[in-house]
Write a protein that holds these residues in place. Structure first.
Motif, PDB file in Angstrom:
ATOM      1  N   LEU A 110      -7.610  22.130  30.032  1.00 36.92           N
ATOM      2  CA  LEU A 110      -8.654  22.368  29.033  1.00 36.92           C
ATOM      3  C   LEU A 110      -8.833  23.848  28.700  1.00 36.92           C
ATOM      4  N   GLY A 111      -9.107  24.136  27.424  1.00 34.72           N
ATOM      5  CA  GLY A 111      -9.406  25.510  27.023  1.00 34.72           C
ATOM      6  C   GLY A 111     -10.675  26.020  27.717  1.00 34.72           C
ATOM      7  N   ALA A 112     -10.809  27.349  27.809  1.00 39.40           N
ATOM      8  CA  ALA A 112     -11.873  27.946  28.624  1.00 39.40           C
ATOM      9  C   ALA A 112     -13.283  27.665  28.108  1.00 39.40           C
ATOM     10  N   ASP A 113     -13.439  27.417  26.787  1.00 40.56           N
ATOM     11  CA  ASP A 113     -14.783  27.228  26.229  1.00 40.56           C
ATOM     12  C   ASP A 113     -15.247  25.779  26.201  1.00 40.56           C
ATOM     13  N   ALA A 114     -14.335  24.860  26.465  1.00 43.87           N
ATOM     14  CA  ALA A 114     -14.686  23.447  26.287  1.00 43.87           C
ATOM     15  C   ALA A 114     -15.639  22.962  27.377  1.00 43.87           C
ATOM     16  N   LEU A 115     -16.606  22.147  26.970  1.00 44.54           N
ATOM     17  CA  LEU A 115     -17.536  21.557  27.930  1.00 44.54           C
ATOM     18  C   LEU A 115     -17.021  20.196  28.364  1.00 44.54           C
ATOM     19  N   VAL A 116     -17.388  19.808  29.577  1.00 46.62           N
ATOM     20  CA  VAL A 116     -17.041  18.469  30.063  1.00 46.62           C
ATOM     21  C   VAL A 116     -18.340  17.767  30.441  1.00 46.62           C
ATOM     22  N   ALA A 117     -18.587  16.642  29.778  1.00 45.40           N
ATOM     23  CA  ALA A 117     -19.810  15.876  30.046  1.00 45.40           C
ATOM     24  C   ALA A 117     -19.405  14.527  30.611  1.00 45.40           C
ATOM     25  N   SER A 118     -19.968  14.195  31.762  1.00 48.56           N
ATOM     26  CA  SER A 118     -19.657  12.889  32.364  1.00 48.56           C
ATOM     27  C   SER A 118     -20.812  11.940  32.103  1.00 48.56           C
ATOM     28  N   THR A 119     -20.475  10.701  31.728  1.00 49.84           N
ATOM     29  CA  THR A 119     -21.561   9.739  31.507  1.00 49.84           C
ATOM     30  C   THR A 119     -21.715   8.783  32.698  1.00 49.84           C
ATOM     31  N   THR A 120     -21.338   9.295  33.880  1.00 54.32           N
ATOM     32  CA  THR A 120     -21.534   8.483  35.085  1.00 54.32           C
ATOM     33  C   THR A 120     -22.969   7.957  35.179  1.00 54.32           C
ATOM     34  N   SER A 121     -23.118   6.773  35.739  1.00 64.31           N
ATOM     35  CA  SER A 121     -24.470   6.221  35.883  1.00 64.31           C
ATOM     36  C   SER A 121     -25.143   6.685  37.169  1.00 64.31           C
ATOM     37  N   TYR A 122     -24.329   6.941  38.192  1.00 64.01           N
ATOM     38  CA  TYR A 122     -24.927   7.255  39.496  1.00 64.01           C
ATOM     39  C   TYR A 122     -24.246   8.383  40.264  1.00 64.01           C
TER      40      TYR A 122
END
Ligand SMILES: NC(=O)c1ccc[n+]([C@@H]2O[C@H](COP(=O)([O-])OP(=O)(O)OC[C@H]3O[C@@H](n4cnc5c(N)ncnc54)[C@H](O)[C@@H]3O)[C@@H](O)[C@H]2O)c1
Length: 321
Positions: A110-122
């Motif tokens: 991934l590029g340095a500026d990209a965000l990673v959002a996880s939609t885990t429930s728990y």
């Protein structure tokens, strides 16, 4: 105005991923919807088309359905083009090994500026991610169906850059989502914890033969369902009176179900293949009706409630200005 994430990659095109992909496409993003097989992607696209066709969601954005679909590119497996992505939403199965492997991959590509959002429930996804992702990894817990239910719980990890949370929150708010920022991780966040507590009692009442599933739902729809949109879960106590609430708590012991979340009825139904609407039977009999019709009828009703709620949310927000 929040920053616009032009290119979003949603990884996992299942129950959550296809809905989140649709939501972003409606909001004007170019969406890459990634899954492991062509079959799963085809299923996701069919569902997205069915939501657009049945609910006419695109009309609220002044768009044609085809224009929304054209923004979604299905992709089998992750390719090398991740560096061009602004935001990755991780919506793969709730299994530590799958998420860990994916985060390792994202950490390398991934590029340095990209965000990673996880939609885990728990899950505590922060413990599964490499060091290089920690500052830009956060949980963004959407609710199903993501294209209708506006809540997103935002949860930072111990090393998440606060600016990453602000960036994502500002963007999600441009999509008319209601973002709640939590101070730190706790399994289930706010709403899944409340639902889990309610679930314990629901299963207890059924397991102990105290009330039938249909009667429990009738009771909930005729009471909680009407009160909740108006009073939420906390202001309700102010209306009941805190003295009365305290008296109730101190009075006759209720012995709420606690300790184990295991329900013999739930385990039996699952063992019998009664998994709910997707197999035609769960607690109730859904057989003889197409899954897509059941989902559409649910969604049309949810949309009606959402539109009313949105009016109230907007009015309350204006009062708070
Ligand atoms: N179902 C819900 O109501 C709900 C609500 C909120 C959050 N969540 C969370 O969202 C996540 C996804 O749940 P779901 O219900 O959509 O699951 P799902 O099983 O419907 O979909 C998961 C998809 O991920 C795909 N997948 C698995 N590994 C992958 C990989 N490495 N690359 C690409 N695709 C991969 C699977 O093929 C599958 O299609 C979970 O973390 C879950 O806890 C679920």
């Amino acid at each position: 105005m929040g920053e616009k994430f032009k290119t979003v990659t949603v990884i996992g095109a299942g129950t959550m991923g296809h809905g989140i992909g649709l939501l972003f496409a409606l909001g004007g993003c170019s969406v890459r919807l990634v899954d492991l097989s062509r079959e799963r992607l085809d299923r996701a696209l069919k569902l997205i088309e069915s939501h657009l066709d049945g609910l006419k969601l695109h009309r609220e954005y002044g768009l044609e359905a085809d224009a929304v679909l054209a923004r979604i590119t299905p992709e089998c497996g992750l390719d090398e083009s991740l560096p061009g992505v602004d935001l990755v939403v991780e919506a793969v199965v709730e299994k530590a090994a799958a998420k860990r492997e994916l985060f390792q991959h994202l950490g390398r590509r991934l590029g340095a500026d990209a965000l990673v959002a996880s939609t885990t429930s728990y899950m505590d996804v922060f413990s599964l991610a490499p060091e290089g992702l920690q500052a830009r990894l956060l949980i963004a817990h959407f609710y199903n169906p993501a294209y209708i239910i506006p809540l997103v719980e935002l949860v930072p990890g111990p090393k998440t850059d606060p600016a990453a949370v602000v960036r994502l929150r500002n963007f999600l708010e441009t999509l008319k989502l209601t973002c709640i920022s939590m101070k730190k991780y706790i399994p289930g966040f706010i709403i899944n914890r409340l639902q889990r507590a309610l679930g314990r009692e629901i299963f207890h009442l059924i397991d102990a033969g105290i009330a039938d599933p249909a009667e429990i739902d009738r009771a909930a729809k005729a009471s909680l369902a009407i009160r909740l949109p108006v009073m939420g879960v906390v202001a309700r106590y102010d209306f009941a009176g805190l003295d009365a609430t305290l008296n109730n708590i101190k009075g006759e012991p209720v012995h709420l179900a606690s300790g184990s979340d295991r329900s013999p009825t739930l385990e039996r139904l699952v063992a019998e293949g009664r998994l709910g609407v997707k197999t035609g039977r769960g607690f109730f009999d859904w057989s003889g009706r197409e899954l897509e019709d059941l989902l559409r009828q649910r969604d049309l009703r949810l949309l009606q409630v959402r539109r009313l709620m949105q009016e109230w949310i907007d009015r309350d927000a204006r009062k708070g200005d």
